[in-house]
Write an enzyme that holds these catalytic residues in place. Structure first.
Site, mmCIF file in Angstrom:
data_model
loop_
_atom_site.group_PDB
_atom_site.id
_atom_site.type_symbol
_atom_site.label_atom_id
_atom_site.label_comp_id
_atom_site.label_asym_id
_atom_site.label_seq_id
_atom_site.Cartn_x
_atom_site.Cartn_y
_atom_site.Cartn_z
ATOM 1 N N ASP A 53 -34.524 -12.337 77.956
ATOM 2 C CA ASP A 53 -34.228 -10.965 78.375
ATOM 3 C C ASP A 53 -35.251 -10.030 77.755
ATOM 4 O O ASP A 53 -35.809 -10.326 76.689
ATOM 5 C CB ASP A 53 -32.817 -10.554 77.951
ATOM 6 C CG ASP A 53 -32.265 -9.408 78.800
ATOM 7 O OD1 ASP A 53 -31.581 -9.686 79.801
ATOM 8 O OD2 ASP A 53 -32.552 -8.244 78.469
ATOM 9 N N ASP A 74 -40.863 -9.557 78.556
ATOM 10 C CA ASP A 74 -40.960 -8.698 79.733
ATOM 11 C C ASP A 74 -41.487 -9.580 80.860
ATOM 12 O O ASP A 74 -42.678 -9.915 80.901
ATOM 13 C CB ASP A 74 -41.913 -7.534 79.470
ATOM 14 C CG ASP A 74 -42.152 -6.674 80.705
ATOM 15 O OD1 ASP A 74 -41.546 -6.954 81.766
ATOM 16 O OD2 ASP A 74 -42.958 -5.722 80.616
ATOM 17 N N TYR A 167 -35.890 -1.199 97.637
ATOM 18 C CA TYR A 167 -35.178 -2.342 97.073
ATOM 19 C C TYR A 167 -35.044 -3.461 98.107
ATOM 20 O O TYR A 167 -35.328 -4.631 97.825
ATOM 21 C CB TYR A 167 -33.805 -1.877 96.601
ATOM 22 C CG TYR A 167 -32.923 -2.953 96.013
ATOM 23 C CD1 TYR A 167 -33.225 -3.550 94.797
ATOM 24 C CD2 TYR A 167 -31.755 -3.348 96.671
ATOM 25 C CE1 TYR A 167 -32.398 -4.521 94.248
ATOM 26 C CE2 TYR A 167 -30.919 -4.319 96.129
ATOM 27 C CZ TYR A 167 -31.248 -4.904 94.919
ATOM 28 O OH TYR A 167 -30.430 -5.871 94.382
#
Length: 271
Positions: A53, A74, A167
């Protein structure tokens, strides 16, 4: 009625195909919501899970809950993803046998309001990490003899809704990438699939929609409820397991039937 020769093919141990014992998996976006539930599902199946994460504290918390290993990264960074898959075999104690990638987020805006920064942000957060995962993760899994790459897409990439243009475009591109990767990596034994959820009651969605939003979305679903994060984790588990060993290049829609509920009003009386 059955005809022809009697089937005498071997019957596999289906329960064993469901298990992940001895598997070493990398889970991207493990720190919350669907990622956290996926970490629990994979670990319960017997896998050793590297919980990745961008928030190191959340990665560590989920790893502690599930007996996994935390890793801060990242995943929109090429250097970060390259280093992750270089280091993962040493951390996991052996080759990477599969990857589950649930990373993604949306910032809702109409087409007329969408600027360059918003467009670029969506393609970084939704698509770039998947491309890098196919490159570096696919290579790692192929080197281990094959296994699954599983991504989370969205029904927004299959249909349309207001404020979802960037998106949805990025999620549609993710599914196109997944299909191409399935064809290119298939000869190496790497299976590439995606799960496309509808509305899922993650902490972020709960904060955005509230109780009234939950009620309206539950009414819209033939199953009469909104998806929980565990519903999506279960579908990801299936695609990560050997039960899906002949499934590749596919998108599994998990939306409670919303997408097949054609929006005619209910007809009453003798009509």
């Amino acid at each position: 009625m059955s005809t022809g020769p009697l089937d005498s093919s071997p019957v596999p141990d289906y329960a064993a195909l469901h298990r992940l014992d001895g598997r070493r998996l990398v889970l991207l976006g493990a720190g919350n919501g669907i990622g956290r539930q996926s970490a629990h599902a994979l670990a319960a199946g017997g896998a050793r899970v590297l919980c990745v994460d961008v928030d190191g504290e959340r990665a560590a918390a989920v790893a502690a809950e599930t007996g996994g290993l935390p890793y801060r990264c990242d995943v929109t960074s090429r250097d970060g993803v390259r280093d992750l898959f270089r280091e993962a075999p040493g951390l996991l104690g052996g080759p990477v046998g599969g990857v589950v990638d649930i990373v993604g987020a949306a910032r809702y805006a109409g087409l007329s309001e969408l600027d360059d920064a918003g467009w670029d942000w969506h393609f970084d957060v939704v698509l770039r990490h998947a491309w890098l995962t196919v490159q570096y993760g696919g290579e790692a899994v192929a080197a281990a003899g094959g296994g699954p790459l599983v991504f989370v897409s969205s029904v927004s990439g299959l249909t349309a809704a207001p404020l979802h243009a960037a998106y949805g475009a990025a999620k549609a591109a993710l599914m196109a990438l997944m299909r191409s990767a399935a064809v290119e990596l298939g000869p190496s034994g790497v299976r590439v699939n995606a799960v496309a959820p509808g509305v899922v009651w993650t902490p972020r969605v709960a904060a955005l929609l509230g109780d009234e939003g939950r009620r309206r979305n539950a009414e819209n679903a033939p199953l009469g409820r909104v998806a929980e994060t565990a519903d999506i984790a279960a579908a990801l588990y299936f695609l990560a397991s050997r039960l899906s060993s002949y499934v590749t290049g596919q998108t599994l829609v998990v939306d409670g039937g919303v997408g097949v509920n054609f929006p005619y009003p209910t007809m009453g009386g003798d009509q």
